[in-house]
Design a protein around this motif. Sequence first.
Motif, PDB file in Angstrom:
ATOM      1  N   SER A  12       0.564  -1.158  -0.221  1.00 20.16           N
ATOM      2  CA  SER A  12      -0.122  -0.144   0.112  1.00 20.16           C
ATOM      3  C   SER A  12       0.976   1.384   0.082  1.00 20.16           C
ATOM      4  O   SER A  12       1.579   1.534   0.827  1.00 20.16           O
ATOM      5  N   ASP A  13       0.625   2.175  -0.827  1.00 24.93           N
ATOM      6  CA  ASP A  13       0.759   3.010  -1.368  1.00 24.93           C
ATOM      7  C   ASP A  13       2.789   3.098  -1.144  1.00 24.93           C
ATOM      8  O   ASP A  13       3.534   3.838  -0.187  1.00 24.93           O
ATOM      9  N   LEU A  14       3.542   2.294  -1.224  1.00 23.82           N
ATOM     10  CA  LEU A  14       4.611   2.204  -1.234  1.00 23.82           C
ATOM     11  C   LEU A  14       6.137   3.018  -2.585  1.00 23.82           C
ATOM     12  O   LEU A  14       5.718   3.306  -3.186  1.00 23.82           O
ATOM     13  N   ARG A  15       6.655   3.707  -1.708  1.00 23.17           N
ATOM     14  CA  ARG A  15       7.399   4.513  -1.596  1.00 23.17           C
ATOM     15  C   ARG A  15       9.097   4.060  -1.798  1.00 23.17           C
ATOM     16  O   ARG A  15       9.275   3.906  -0.449  1.00 23.17           O
ATOM     17  N   GLN A  30       9.067   4.290   1.999  1.00 25.44           N
ATOM     18  CA  GLN A  30       7.767   4.675   2.874  1.00 25.44           C
ATOM     19  C   GLN A  30       6.536   3.749   1.907  1.00 25.44           C
ATOM     20  O   GLN A  30       6.356   3.295   1.688  1.00 25.44           O
ATOM     21  N   GLY A  31       5.579   3.878   3.435  1.00 26.43           N
ATOM     22  CA  GLY A  31       4.178   2.803   3.303  1.00 26.43           C
ATOM     23  C   GLY A  31       3.976   1.347   3.337  1.00 26.43           C
ATOM     24  O   GLY A  31       5.379   1.471   4.384  1.00 26.43           O
ATOM     25  N   THR A  32       3.529   0.929   3.167  1.00 22.66           N
ATOM     26  CA  THR A  32       3.942  -0.615   4.084  1.00 22.66           C
ATOM     27  C   THR A  32       3.572  -1.754   2.440  1.00 22.66           C
ATOM     28  O   THR A  32       2.769  -1.699   1.616  1.00 22.66           O
ATOM     29  N   ALA A  33       4.090  -3.257   3.044  1.00 23.16           N
ATOM     30  CA  ALA A  33       3.298  -3.543   2.861  1.00 23.16           C
ATOM     31  C   ALA A  33       3.869  -5.191   3.568  1.00 23.16           C
ATOM     32  O   ALA A  33       4.639  -5.519   4.238  1.00 23.16           O
TER      33      ALA A  33
END
Lengths: 351, 316, 349
Positions: A12-15, A70-73
């Motif tokens: 989700s929203d990985l940067r 950043q973000g989650t996995a």
Amino acid sequence: MSATEPPLLEISDLRVAFATEDGTVQAVDGVSFTVSRGEVVAIVGESGSGKSVTAMTLMGLPRGSNATFQGTATFDGTELVGASDEQLRRIRGAGIAMVFQDPMSSLDPVYRIGDQIVEQIRAHERKISKAQALDRAVTLMERVGIPRAAERLRSYPHEFSGGMRQRVMIAMALSCSPKLLIADEPTTALDVTIQAQILEELRKLRDETDAGVILVTHDLGVVADIADRVIVMYAGRVVEQGVLDDIFYDPQHPYTWGLLGSITRIDSDRSQRLPAIPGMPPSLLSPPKGCHFRPRCPHAFEKCVEVPPLEGHVANRPESLDRCWLTEDRKRALRQVDGQVGLRSTEPVIS
Amino acid sequence: MLRFVVRRMLVMVALLIVISMFTFAMFVLLLPNGNPAALLAGRLATPAEIHLISVRYGFDKPIYIQYIDTMKNIFTGQAYSYQSSFNVLDEIRAGMPATLSLAIGAGLIWLLVSILFGTIAAVRAGKYADRVLTVLSMIGVSMPPFFFGAILIYYVAYKANIIPIGGYVPFSQSVGGWFGHLVAPWITLSILFIGFYSRVLRSSILDSINEDYVRTARAKGLSERQVLIRHSLRNSLIPIISLWGLDFAQVIGGGAILTETVYNLHGVGELARDSIGRLDTITLMEIVILTGIAVVVIGAIVDVLVAYLDPRIRLA
Amino acid sequence: MSVISGQSPGQGPGELGEGFDAGFESEGQLPPGVGPWKLAWRRLRRNRVAMFFGFVFLLIVVVCLLAPVYSTDIAHIGPNYGNPTGTFTLNGKTQFVLSQIGIPIGPTWDIHHYFLGADDQGRDVAVRLLYGGRTSLMIGAVATLITMIIGTLLGVFAGYFRGWWDAILRSANDVVWTYPAVLLGITIGTVLNIHGIGPLHGTNALVPAVVIGFVYVPYVFRPVRGQVLTLRERDFVDAARQQGLSHWRIMTSEILPNLSSTIVVFVPLIMANSILLEAGLTYLGAGVQPPNASWGTMISDGINNDIPTAFHNVLIPGLMLVIAVMSINIFGDGLRDALDPRSKIRVAR
Ligand SMILES: Nc1ncnc2c1ncn2[C@@H]1O[C@H](COP(=O)(O)OP(=O)(O)O)[C@@H](O)[C@H]1O
Ligand code: SF4
Ligand SMILES: [Mg+2]
């Protein structure tokens, strides 16, 4: 995918950004997708679009001091972004296994094939004896179609052909029964017949185990063979995602049209990878404002200087998402080039 | 593999011949009017005396015959120095224990310490330990051995009286004395190489981080230490070992002249220096050929070692 | 954290930046319009340590060039003027240059009188240090020039024409390579000192420069040849050949420019090693000949005459030499990193 079970992997929203001397390279710019058990998800896009960085981030591999995440996995209940070294070490090879692009250089030249497979098994199963591990290695090698496996266990990588080495890599990846297999362009360095055989192995694997598979490629032909769902990446962002057939028969994003146009044109020989989309992907140091595809998109208009969100635009198909400001009707009209899906080849709009 | 070794040997034998000719030619060039007899006979000699010496040493024969005779003498151990009239082989044999002791001790020290330092510097790249080691190795590669030797002699031997001031004591005579006299030379000679090798190893390990197989190793779930030692270091050692072979061979062949001289070890290197000083062609040629042989033999051993470390060579 | 920081494995070589100079492959994303040299300079400038030591070396060069000024206007004593029985006044007291039993005076820290002490012949160490520096640096520079020119020429020649030329040049280099550098140096040095070729004989300081220049040729020849072997297969060389350009033109205008970063990287390395070899040869009596001052002669005089009585005669020129050589080495390291971040060249010892 059953509705109650959470997906195997949820990004989700990985940067991911790399600090370089010349500035920040935003290699992955807000990527979200999921992979379920037993599902093959293909990530496609031109070279440099951030596919490998996305894949390797899941393994915690691009951890150079210059990288920020950043973000989650979330993998099987474990958060991967920001996980400790030891947590990642346990997941690598056992929970998530990876097969890399270049089989010629991915095996250590100084160790025997068998020892390299055993090394992985024993990294996760401390109690297993070397003899047992070797037995398992033979079984694995036979399973991926390496003839005379017991004998070839004692060979060194340079005695193997590229295709055989890639089989070894796959055998190695399977050795600890991973729940997720990431194959980063596993066939790109191989010739066409070997390619087909390797894909066949992957397909068998998908059928025989319940593992999820992420297949990274820039070859849509490969995708058509094997994928359940497709994620199209461009310049660090997901520009379109959907079920295989939808991507092939009702693509929403002009970039996808371009990719598809390139395979229909050279249908007979899919080993060719000519860039059918004029122009080059943008520098990720200073990407264009708004839609990243804008400088190469023949259909760009005023609105495109704003970043289009990744949204569903097709009625009754909530799983189809894309990042384009064009309306559905305009898309349907514009994507027809010479009676086929493609990207109209006007001069790209330079901005 | 065998063919590889044989071919290498043949090349090196040819090389040896060229090296000996080169040395010979240089000294023929060097002697006044091309006549060594005049030099040997001294300034007051009569032409008749000079002629006598010419005939005795064979200087009246054509150059290539002289060369062949010289080589024959060298290989039958019958070469005598014109100047000192000692048997050259005996002289070299006398210097060998000191030189071998120096070479073996220093060779081991510089190999092991460089591996240690290079690995630490690579693992801690950019951190404090790396900076300290970088500074040390930079000093190491910038330090003439005779200057460092002089410092040790003055401060450690003369002032602090911890080690003897110089010279060599044979192992057979006194193990303690042998060791005591060699500690400083070992360190002195090693410093030079440690500085250089540890830098090479450091950058080689750091480069290997970008190798695909190291990425694979990490992706397998190995710990960072396992990745480093089994894969990065293991592969990076190969060039270090090859480098070591040549340097070690040269030291055995008398290449550590500066260290031997500053510590008065009376080894082969010092013999080479002295023979050059008194224009002693025969002795120098024999030493140079010895160096060549050392390079060939040790080169072959190191090749086997490298082949053991690198199966691509072994099975090619 | 991962064990080793640095580039992460994301980028395979050749994936990007294909169009850049060989040394710059896999550089990631380069902003357009920045040339490789400019980029290298930018990197170098950011390397504070390398810049600092580059500056130190420059300072040493300038100070040594000013040796005559110091000698005539400040210390009022020539570099080779020995004054063993002399006296001078320091802070109102009379001092002997050499003591009754012949021990030279140590550093006085008085800029006008034996600032760094005297040597055993009553000569001013500070003055000799600067003059000696001129000699050592000059030998280093000339030797480097010789090595670079011969090494590059032969390397390009061998790599470009291959075949017999290559075989011959390579064996010649192997001969030189097998000889320990110091042994080869004293052999040729002695030959030239006694016999000489033209002006190259006796006490001429060019003798060691030429000898050293010759000894290090293989260190440049090998990598240059290797690089030319790959360069000659590249498209632009093919194109030049098809256009019918002469071999000479191809070598000078197509191949040589592509070698420039390799060559530049080698200059400081060879220079540092040349200065070191000068000192070594001199110590063995085959380098700079007395009464000329060089750092090598000063250290070696000190070792022979002043241990243990006047160790400053070893320490001062020795430290000066180490600082100068180290500055070049550190600067050279920075230069290499800046020009060729992934270089794997073998450096000279
Ligand atoms: N360690 C790194 N430092 C800087 N930039 C990087 C690094 N790793 C990858 N990149 C950049 O990230 C971008 C995406 O790379 P990648 O994921 O390998 O693309 P793909 O696999 O889609 O071809 C590229 O522009 C690449 O240069
Ligand atoms: S948003 Fe605009 S520029 Fe981007 S793909 Fe759609 S039409 Fe083209
Ligand atoms: Mg990739």
